[in-house]
Design a protein around this motif. Structure first.
Motif, PDB file in Angstrom:
ATOM      1  N   MET A  40       6.975 -32.845-106.740  1.00  0.00           N
ATOM      2  CA  MET A  40       7.400 -32.477-108.317  1.00  0.00           C
ATOM      3  C   MET A  40       8.726 -32.444-108.463  1.00  0.00           C
ATOM      4  O   MET A  40       9.670 -32.510-107.554  1.00  0.00           O
ATOM      5  N   SER A  41       9.188 -32.646-109.622  1.00  0.00           N
ATOM      6  CA  SER A  41      10.328 -32.586-110.272  1.00  0.00           C
ATOM      7  C   SER A  41      11.146 -31.581-110.151  1.00  0.00           C
ATOM      8  O   SER A  41      10.336 -30.406-110.056  1.00  0.00           O
ATOM      9  N   ASP A  42      12.597 -31.444-110.307  1.00  0.00           N
ATOM     10  CA  ASP A  42      13.067 -30.097-110.092  1.00  0.00           C
ATOM     11  C   ASP A  42      12.877 -29.220-111.503  1.00  0.00           C
ATOM     12  O   ASP A  42      12.748 -28.214-111.300  1.00  0.00           O
ATOM     13  N   ALA A  43      12.535 -29.940-112.618  1.00  0.00           N
ATOM     14  CA  ALA A  43      12.196 -29.105-113.698  1.00  0.00           C
ATOM     15  C   ALA A  43      10.724 -28.626-113.610  1.00  0.00           C
ATOM     16  O   ALA A  43      10.419 -27.587-114.105  1.00  0.00           O
ATOM     17  N   GLU A  44       9.944 -29.468-112.907  1.00  0.00           N
ATOM     18  CA  GLU A  44       8.435 -28.803-112.546  1.00  0.00           C
ATOM     19  C   GLU A  44       8.412 -27.574-112.032  1.00  0.00           C
ATOM     20  O   GLU A  44       7.917 -26.589-111.956  1.00  0.00           O
ATOM     21  N   ARG A  45       9.472 -27.648-110.688  1.00  0.00           N
ATOM     22  CA  ARG A  45       9.689 -26.568-109.549  1.00  0.00           C
ATOM     23  C   ARG A  45      10.052 -25.433-110.423  1.00  0.00           C
ATOM     24  O   ARG A  45       9.774 -24.158-109.941  1.00  0.00           O
TER      25      ARG A  45
END
Length: 66
Positions: A40-45
């Motif tokens: 996952m990207s940081d935004a998703e996390r």
């Protein structure tokens, strides 16, 4: 280059048991979400940590003494 794997910590609390709905009792993620966490990207996390998991009843574990 930043190491995005360490940027947003995992919500894992070490209680790795699934409830009848298939969500972990500790972190409130599904098995698929747990497996996908590292990709996952940081935004998703961040979205999971601030929106999705709290909506499922997850609360961050606060170490004793803090």
């Amino acid at each position: 280059m930043s190491n995005s794997l360490a940027t947003i910590a995992s919500p894992c609390s070490g209680v790795c048991q699934l409830d009848p709905a298939g969500l972990c009792l500790g972190c409130r993620r599904s098995g698929q979400e747990i497996a996908f966490w590292r990709q996952m990207s940081d935004a998703e996390r961040s979205r999971y940590m601030h929106e999705i998991l709290p909506a499922r009843g997850w609360q961050p574990v606060v170490p004793e003494g803090e």
